[in-house]
Design a protein around this motif. Structure first.
Motif, short mmCIF file in Angstrom:
data_model
loop_
_atom_site.label_atom_id
_atom_site.label_comp_id
_atom_site.label_asym_id
_atom_site.label_seq_id
_atom_site.Cartn_x
_atom_site.Cartn_y
_atom_site.Cartn_z
N ARG A 115 -7.24 -2.81 158.60
CA ARG A 115 -8.65 -2.53 158.83
C ARG A 115 -9.04 -1.12 158.44
NH1 ARG A 115 -9.45 -4.96 164.86
NH2 ARG A 115 -8.55 -6.97 164.42
N ILE A 116 -8.11 -0.19 158.56
CA ILE A 116 -8.43 1.22 158.35
C ILE A 116 -8.80 1.50 156.90
CG2 ILE A 116 -7.52 3.56 158.45
CD1 ILE A 116 -5.78 2.61 160.80
N SER A 117 -8.01 0.96 155.98
CA SER A 117 -8.24 1.27 154.57
C SER A 117 -7.90 0.06 153.71
CB SER A 117 -7.37 2.46 154.15
OG SER A 117 -7.44 2.67 152.77
N GLY A 118 -8.81 -0.30 152.83
CA GLY A 118 -8.58 -1.41 151.92
C GLY A 118 -7.54 -1.09 150.87
N ASP A 119 -7.25 0.20 150.66
CA ASP A 119 -6.25 0.60 149.68
C ASP A 119 -4.84 0.19 150.09
OD1 ASP A 119 -8.34 1.75 148.32
OD2 ASP A 119 -7.93 3.77 149.05
N LYS A 120 -4.63 -0.03 151.38
CA LYS A 120 -3.29 -0.35 151.87
C LYS A 120 -3.04 -1.85 151.98
CE LYS A 120 -2.85 3.99 154.32
NZ LYS A 120 -2.58 4.66 155.59
N ASP A 121 -4.01 -2.66 151.59
CA ASP A 121 -3.83 -4.11 151.64
C ASP A 121 -2.79 -4.55 150.62
OD1 ASP A 121 -5.81 -4.04 153.50
OD2 ASP A 121 -7.21 -5.32 152.41
N GLN A 122 -2.04 -5.60 150.97
CA GLN A 122 -1.03 -6.17 150.08
C GLN A 122 -1.24 -7.68 150.04
OE1 GLN A 122 1.71 -4.51 148.56
NE2 GLN A 122 0.80 -2.58 149.20
N PHE A 123 -0.94 -8.29 148.91
CA PHE A 123 -1.00 -9.73 148.74
C PHE A 123 0.37 -10.22 148.28
CE2 PHE A 123 -5.36 -8.38 148.27
CZ PHE A 123 -6.07 -9.35 148.97
N ALA A 124 0.77 -11.37 148.79
CA ALA A 124 2.06 -11.94 148.40
C ALA A 124 1.94 -13.46 148.30
CB ALA A 124 3.14 -11.57 149.41
N GLU A 125 2.70 -14.02 147.39
CA GLU A 125 2.78 -15.47 147.24
C GLU A 125 3.69 -16.01 148.34
OE1 GLU A 125 1.59 -18.95 145.57
OE2 GLU A 125 0.98 -16.95 144.90
N LEU A 126 3.26 -17.03 149.03
CA LEU A 126 4.02 -17.60 150.15
C LEU A 126 5.06 -18.58 149.63
CD1 LEU A 126 4.33 -17.82 153.23
CD2 LEU A 126 2.69 -19.67 153.16
N THR A 127 6.32 -18.19 149.71
CA THR A 127 7.44 -19.07 149.39
C THR A 127 8.45 -18.95 150.52
OG1 THR A 127 8.48 -17.32 148.09
CG2 THR A 127 7.17 -18.94 146.88
N LEU A 128 8.91 -20.08 151.01
CA LEU A 128 9.82 -20.10 152.15
C LEU A 128 11.24 -20.37 151.69
CD1 LEU A 128 7.69 -22.24 154.65
CD2 LEU A 128 7.65 -19.78 154.28
N ASP A 129 12.20 -19.83 152.47
CA ASP A 129 13.59 -20.17 152.20
C ASP A 129 13.92 -21.50 152.87
OD1 ASP A 129 13.82 -19.55 154.89
OD2 ASP A 129 14.98 -17.73 154.58
N SER A 130 15.17 -21.90 152.85
CA SER A 130 15.55 -23.21 153.38
C SER A 130 15.37 -23.32 154.89
CB SER A 130 17.00 -23.52 153.01
OG SER A 130 17.85 -22.54 153.58
N LEU A 131 15.28 -22.19 155.58
CA LEU A 131 15.09 -22.19 157.04
C LEU A 131 13.61 -22.14 157.43
CD1 LEU A 131 17.91 -19.68 157.99
CD2 LEU A 131 17.99 -22.19 158.08
N GLY A 132 12.72 -22.11 156.46
CA GLY A 132 11.29 -22.04 156.75
C GLY A 132 10.83 -20.64 157.09
#
Length: 146
Positions: free
Chosen positions: A94-111
């Motif tokens: 919330r503090i700064s939009g510069d610190k936002d990160q995006f990642a593709e959701l991929t799970l390992d075999s344990l979820g």
């Protein structure tokens, strides 16, 4: 030196106008960070987000976000094949939009989804948007990263 009322009036007006100009310049130098840069289209699609939250409501509590060995771990319940879950994770601060990160959701075999904490510091809201079996889900989790 003695000033008459006309001189005093001109000096007072000049001081007031100078003060207004200084405030306007300071106002334009202040940064204005919106919560979302594209808030209008997101507002239009808000009903879809509500439907996704309702879909995820019955198992949203079983999704956990923890920090372990320098990695953010998001554990999903054993609802289906972990390979069938696809989506995105938005690390929102919330503090700064510069610190936002995006990642593709991929799970390992344990979820479990793993993301290196790296330079992430502070409180983040994890906005998890995923699909499984043709159905869309959305949930948010809060995590504090030291």
């Amino acid at each position: 030196m003695k000033w008459n009322w006309g001189t005093k009036l001109v000096v007072a007006m000049a001081a007031f106008m100078t003060m207004v100009i200084i405030f306007v310049v300071l106002m334009f130098q202040e940064s204005v960070d919106l919560v979302e840069k594209d808030y209008y289209p997101k507002g239009q699609a808000h009903q879809q987000l509500i439907d996704k939250r309702n879909n995820a409501a019955h198992f949203a509590d079983s999704i956990t976000a923890t920090l372990s060995d320098g990695e953010v771990l998001i554990s999903f319940p054993q609802i289906a094949d972990p390979n069938g879950i696809r989506g995105t994770v938005h690390f929102y601060q919330r503090i700064s939009g510069d610190k936002d990160q995006f990642a593709e959701l991929t799970l390992d075999s344990l979820g479990v989804f793993r993301y290196p904490a790296g330079l992430l510091r502070g409180r983040y809201i994890l906005k998890i948007d995923w699909t499984n079996g043709g159905q869309s889900f959305y949930t948010e989790k809060t995590i504090d990263l030291p």
